[in-house]
Design a protein around this motif. Structure first.
Motif, PDB file in Angstrom:
ATOM      1  N   LEU A  82      -6.801   1.233  -6.334  1.00  0.00           N
ATOM      2  CA  LEU A  82      -6.424   1.962  -7.545  1.00  0.00           C
ATOM      3  C   LEU A  82      -7.654   2.345  -8.370  1.00  0.00           C
ATOM      4  CD1 LEU A  82      -3.223   0.211  -8.919  1.00  0.00           C
ATOM      5  CD2 LEU A  82      -3.556   2.654  -8.633  1.00  0.00           C
ATOM      6  N   ALA A  83      -8.574   1.409  -8.526  1.00  0.00           N
ATOM      7  CA  ALA A  83      -9.777   1.690  -9.312  1.00  0.00           C
ATOM      8  C   ALA A  83     -10.609   2.797  -8.674  1.00  0.00           C
ATOM      9  CB  ALA A  83     -10.611   0.424  -9.464  1.00  0.00           C
ATOM     10  N   LEU A  84     -10.763   2.757  -7.370  1.00  0.00           N
ATOM     11  CA  LEU A  84     -11.597   3.750  -6.700  1.00  0.00           C
ATOM     12  C   LEU A  84     -10.963   5.137  -6.708  1.00  0.00           C
ATOM     13  CD1 LEU A  84     -12.845   1.609  -3.698  1.00  0.00           C
ATOM     14  CD2 LEU A  84     -14.186   2.391  -5.651  1.00  0.00           C
ATOM     15  N   VAL A  85      -9.646   5.210  -6.524  1.00  0.00           N
ATOM     16  CA  VAL A  85      -8.980   6.509  -6.453  1.00  0.00           C
ATOM     17  C   VAL A  85      -8.692   7.054  -7.845  1.00  0.00           C
ATOM     18  CG1 VAL A  85      -6.878   7.711  -5.712  1.00  0.00           C
ATOM     19  CG2 VAL A  85      -7.987   6.102  -4.169  1.00  0.00           C
ATOM     20  N   VAL A  86      -8.059   6.237  -8.694  1.00  0.00           N
ATOM     21  CA  VAL A  86      -7.596   6.719  -9.992  1.00  0.00           C
ATOM     22  C   VAL A  86      -8.723   6.780 -11.016  1.00  0.00           C
ATOM     23  CG1 VAL A  86      -5.999   6.264 -11.887  1.00  0.00           C
ATOM     24  CG2 VAL A  86      -5.271   5.892  -9.526  1.00  0.00           C
ATOM     25  N   VAL A  87      -9.504   5.722 -11.114  1.00  0.00           N
ATOM     26  CA  VAL A  87     -10.546   5.672 -12.142  1.00  0.00           C
ATOM     27  C   VAL A  87     -11.794   6.440 -11.710  1.00  0.00           C
ATOM     28  CG1 VAL A  87     -12.026   4.163 -13.512  1.00  0.00           C
ATOM     29  CG2 VAL A  87      -9.673   3.477 -13.024  1.00  0.00           C
ATOM     30  N   GLU A  88     -12.252   6.183 -10.489  1.00  0.00           N
ATOM     31  CA  GLU A  88     -13.496   6.797 -10.037  1.00  0.00           C
ATOM     32  C   GLU A  88     -13.304   8.161  -9.393  1.00  0.00           C
ATOM     33  OE1 GLU A  88     -16.231   5.687 -11.050  1.00  0.00           O
ATOM     34  OE2 GLU A  88     -15.364   3.838 -11.821  1.00  0.00           O
ATOM     35  N   GLY A 133      -4.390   5.683   5.977  1.00  0.00           N
ATOM     36  CA  GLY A 133      -3.007   5.251   5.780  1.00  0.00           C
ATOM     37  C   GLY A 133      -2.920   3.955   4.991  1.00  0.00           C
ATOM     38  N   THR A 134      -3.843   3.041   5.244  1.00  0.00           N
ATOM     39  CA  THR A 134      -3.873   1.788   4.499  1.00  0.00           C
ATOM     40  C   THR A 134      -4.236   2.043   3.040  1.00  0.00           C
ATOM     41  OG1 THR A 134      -4.503   0.604   6.511  1.00  0.00           O
ATOM     42  CG2 THR A 134      -4.891  -0.527   4.421  1.00  0.00           C
ATOM     43  N   VAL A 135      -5.160   2.972   2.806  1.00  0.00           N
ATOM     44  CA  VAL A 135      -5.517   3.340   1.436  1.00  0.00           C
ATOM     45  C   VAL A 135      -4.281   3.873   0.708  1.00  0.00           C
ATOM     46  CG1 VAL A 135      -6.844   4.962   0.011  1.00  0.00           C
ATOM     47  CG2 VAL A 135      -7.943   3.803   1.920  1.00  0.00           C
ATOM     48  N   MET A 136      -3.574   4.791   1.359  1.00  0.00           N
ATOM     49  CA  MET A 136      -2.393   5.389   0.745  1.00  0.00           C
ATOM     50  C   MET A 136      -1.318   4.337   0.486  1.00  0.00           C
ATOM     51  SD  MET A 136      -2.482   8.925   2.974  1.00  0.00           S
ATOM     52  CE  MET A 136      -0.774   9.236   2.797  1.00  0.00           C
ATOM     53  N   SER A 137      -1.140   3.432   1.433  1.00  0.00           N
ATOM     54  CA  SER A 137      -0.139   2.378   1.286  1.00  0.00           C
ATOM     55  C   SER A 137      -0.490   1.446   0.127  1.00  0.00           C
ATOM     56  CB  SER A 137      -0.040   1.590   2.592  1.00  0.00           C
ATOM     57  OG  SER A 137       0.795   0.483   2.451  1.00  0.00           O
ATOM     58  N   ARG A 138      -1.742   1.003   0.066  1.00  0.00           N
ATOM     59  CA  ARG A 138      -2.164   0.113  -1.012  1.00  0.00           C
ATOM     60  C   ARG A 138      -2.060   0.804  -2.364  1.00  0.00           C
ATOM     61  NH1 ARG A 138      -7.542  -2.910   1.501  1.00  0.00           N
ATOM     62  NH2 ARG A 138      -6.415  -4.001   3.155  1.00  0.00           N
ATOM     63  N   LEU A 139      -2.397   2.089  -2.383  1.00  0.00           N
ATOM     64  CA  LEU A 139      -2.318   2.856  -3.621  1.00  0.00           C
ATOM     65  C   LEU A 139      -0.870   2.962  -4.090  1.00  0.00           C
ATOM     66  CD1 LEU A 139      -3.929   4.533  -5.679  1.00  0.00           C
ATOM     67  CD2 LEU A 139      -3.561   6.513  -4.211  1.00  0.00           C
ATOM     68  N   ALA A 140       0.030   3.289  -3.193  1.00  0.00           N
ATOM     69  CA  ALA A 140       1.450   3.422  -3.548  1.00  0.00           C
ATOM     70  C   ALA A 140       2.020   2.082  -4.003  1.00  0.00           C
ATOM     71  CB  ALA A 140       2.238   3.966  -2.363  1.00  0.00           C
TER      72      ALA A 140
END
Length: 170
Positions: A118-124, A140-147
């Motif tokens: 979340l920090a890397l995608v949303v904040v950064e 896919g793991t990034v997307m899953s963890r983000l969701a």
């Protein structure tokens, strides 16, 4: 070379935010960023891609240092001082300040893998591909963890009594 140094300097605020997400301690985060910058500057000749993603390279260095430090800390835990006080200062009475504190407390309750993505995608603002490469996981793991992280954060913030429970957790 001077341009590269200026580019690295421009990434310091992002490095500090990421380090704070990882460590939950501003002083330790600043030390981690300093270690990251020392390592990056000592390895500038290894930076072969002038058109590459400098932020991702620096984040990778920072994350590797943090992982090494956490492994070392697990093997050799430091005793806590009786004067250590993790309680934050008293917040103001503004509603927006309270909501921000509650959201941050809920964010800190997320599992580390979800919080990090979340920090890397949303904040950064990193792309999924960049986050996947940085963390060594699939897109896919990034997307899953983000969701899952977004959903869990929504649940923590919206559930009845969350505000009282989050304040008591401090």
């Amino acid at each position: 070379m001077q341009d590269l140094l200026l580019d690295i300097e421009a990434e310091i605020p992002a490095l500090r935010r990421y380090a704070r997400v990882l460590l939950h301690d501003t002083d330790a985060a600043d030390d981690l960023v300093q270690d990251c910058l020392v390592r990056a500057l000592s390895r500038l000749p290894l930076w072969r891609r002038p058109d590459g993603n400098l932020r991702a390279w620096l984040f990778t260095i920072l994350r590797h240092i943090q992982l090494n430090q956490s492994r070392t800390a697990a093997r050799h835990p430091r005793p806590r001082s009786l004067n250590d006080d993790d309680a934050p200062a008293v917040a103001g009475e503004q509603i927006s300040r309270i909501e921000a504190v509650e959201a941050l407390a809920a964010f800190q309750r997320l599992p580390v893998d979800q919080r990090e993505v979340l920090a890397l995608v949303v904040v950064e603002g990193l792309r999924y591909r960049e986050v996947a490469a940085l963390l060594g996981i699939s897109i896919g793991t990034v997307m899953s963890r983000l969701a899952r992280g977004r959903e869990r954060l929504r649940h923590l913030v919206d559930e009845p009594g969350a505000a009282l429970r989050l304040r008591k957790a401090r």
